[in-house]
Design a protein around this motif. Structure first.
Motif, short mmCIF file in Angstrom:
data_model
loop_
_atom_site.label_atom_id
_atom_site.label_comp_id
_atom_site.label_asym_id
_atom_site.label_seq_id
_atom_site.Cartn_x
_atom_site.Cartn_y
_atom_site.Cartn_z
N UNK A 110 -33.21 26.42 -29.07
CA UNK A 110 -33.93 25.90 -27.97
C UNK A 110 -32.79 26.42 -26.24
N UNK A 111 -32.06 27.48 -26.49
CA UNK A 111 -31.10 27.44 -24.87
C UNK A 111 -31.96 28.70 -24.75
N UNK A 112 -32.11 29.57 -25.90
CA UNK A 112 -32.96 31.00 -25.68
C UNK A 112 -34.87 30.21 -25.43
N UNK A 113 -35.52 29.12 -25.54
CA UNK A 113 -36.35 29.15 -25.70
C UNK A 113 -36.47 28.65 -24.27
N UNK A 114 -35.12 27.89 -23.01
CA UNK A 114 -35.40 26.88 -22.06
C UNK A 114 -34.86 28.03 -21.14
N UNK A 115 -34.08 29.30 -21.57
CA UNK A 115 -33.77 30.43 -20.41
C UNK A 115 -35.17 31.39 -20.33
N UNK A 116 -35.92 30.80 -21.72
CA UNK A 116 -36.77 32.55 -21.09
C UNK A 116 -37.62 33.07 -22.22
N UNK A 117 -36.06 33.67 -22.97
CA UNK A 117 -36.61 34.53 -23.96
C UNK A 117 -38.19 34.51 -25.00
N UNK A 118 -38.49 35.38 -24.64
CA UNK A 118 -39.73 35.56 -25.23
C UNK A 118 -39.70 36.26 -27.17
N UNK A 119 -38.47 36.21 -27.48
CA UNK A 119 -38.33 36.63 -29.04
C UNK A 119 -36.85 36.95 -29.46
N UNK A 120 -36.98 36.31 -30.70
CA UNK A 120 -34.71 36.33 -31.03
C UNK A 120 -34.74 37.08 -32.70
N UNK A 121 -34.27 38.65 -32.35
CA UNK A 121 -34.27 38.79 -33.81
C UNK A 121 -33.01 37.92 -34.17
N UNK A 122 -33.22 37.96 -35.96
CA UNK A 122 -32.42 36.90 -36.54
C UNK A 122 -32.22 37.31 -38.20
N UNK A 123 -31.25 37.59 -38.81
CA UNK A 123 -31.78 37.56 -39.98
C UNK A 123 -31.31 36.21 -40.73
N UNK A 124 -31.36 35.31 -39.99
CA UNK A 124 -31.29 34.26 -40.78
C UNK A 124 -30.19 33.72 -40.78
N UNK A 125 -29.18 34.16 -39.90
CA UNK A 125 -27.36 33.96 -39.99
C UNK A 125 -27.26 34.25 -41.13
N UNK A 126 -28.11 35.47 -41.97
CA UNK A 126 -27.84 36.28 -43.65
C UNK A 126 -27.53 37.76 -43.34
#
Length: 186
Positions: A52-68
Motif C-alpha cells: 500500500x505504501x508503494x502504491x501511495x508513493x506512485x511505484x509502477x511495479x514491485x519486484x519480489x520473490x514473495x518474501x521467500x
C-alpha cells in the motif's frame, strides 16, 4: 535523455518499513520514468502495508520473490499481493524464475510480468590467468567465467507463457460456450 524507460529503486527504514521519504525523492529524481521497487520489498516486515505504501508513493511495479528464497516458493504471498494490488501496481515475481517454472508461477500467482536473467555461463576468453589474485578478495568468485543472457532460454520462457495463454483462452471459450448453452435452455 538516456534512452531508458524506467529505473529501479528501493529503500527501507531501520524498522523494516518502506522508506517513503527517500523513495519519494528518488521518484522525483526519475522525472516521470517508470518506477520499479526492487527486492528490498522481500526484507520488509509487513508486505501488505509495504504494498500500500508503494502504491501511495506512485511505484509502477514491485519486484519480489514473495518474501521467500525463490518466487516459486513464495507463490502463495505473490498471489495474495497480485489480488491486493488489484491492478493498481504490477507484482513482478523474480528470483529463481526460469523456463521450467515460469508457467507454474504464472498459473499459481496470476502475475503477468516476470523477472529472470535467462543466463548461461561461458568460459572467459582470457588466456593468461593469474592464480595469485582473486578479484573478490577473500570471497571466491569465478574469475574466468562470463554470465550472458541466452536468447534460447528467454525464448523457452516466452513459449511457456504463450502455452499458458493458449490454455487460458481455450478454457475461457469453453466456459463461454457452456454459459451460452445454459442461457438457451432457460
Amino acid at each position: 535523455q538516456l534512452g531508458v524507460d524506467g529505473v529501479v529503486i528501493g529503500a527501507l527504514t531501520a524498522e523494516g518499513d518502506i522508506d517513503t521519504i527517500a523513495c519519494k525523492r528518488l521518484i522525483a529524481a526519475a522525472g516521470g520514468m517508470s518506477i520499479t521497487f526492487h527486492r528490498a520489498f522481500d526484507m520488509c516486515r509487513d508486505p501488505r502495508k509495504a504494498l500500500e505504501d508503494l502504491i501511495a508513493i506512485g511505484c509502477d511495479r514491485v519486484l519480489t520473490s514473495g518474501q521467500a528464497a525463490t518466487a516459486l516458493s513464495g507463490a502463495a504471498l505473490l498471489k495474495e499481493l497480485v489480488e491486493l494490488a488489484a491492478g493498481r501496481i504490477i507484482i513482478m515475481p523474480g528470483c529463481g524464475v526460469n523456463p521450467n517454472n515460469i508457467r507454474q508461477i504464472a498459473e499459481e500467482t496470476g502475475a503477468s510480468e516476470f523477472h529472470f536473467s535467462g543466463r548461461s555461463s561461458y568460459e572467459s576468453e582470457m588466456i593468461f590467468r593469474n592464480p595469485k589474485v582473486s578479484m573478490g578478495g577473500t570471497v571466491k568468485i569465478e574469475e574466468y567465467q562470463r554470465d550472458i543472457t541466452n536468447p534460447e532460454i528467454v525464448k523457452a520462457a516466452l513459449a511457456e507463457l504463450a502455452a499458458k495463454d493458449e490454455k487460458d483462452a481455450e478454457l475461457e471459450k469453453k466456459e463461454k460456450e457452456t454459459r451460452s448453452k445454459t442461457k438457451k435452455k432457460s
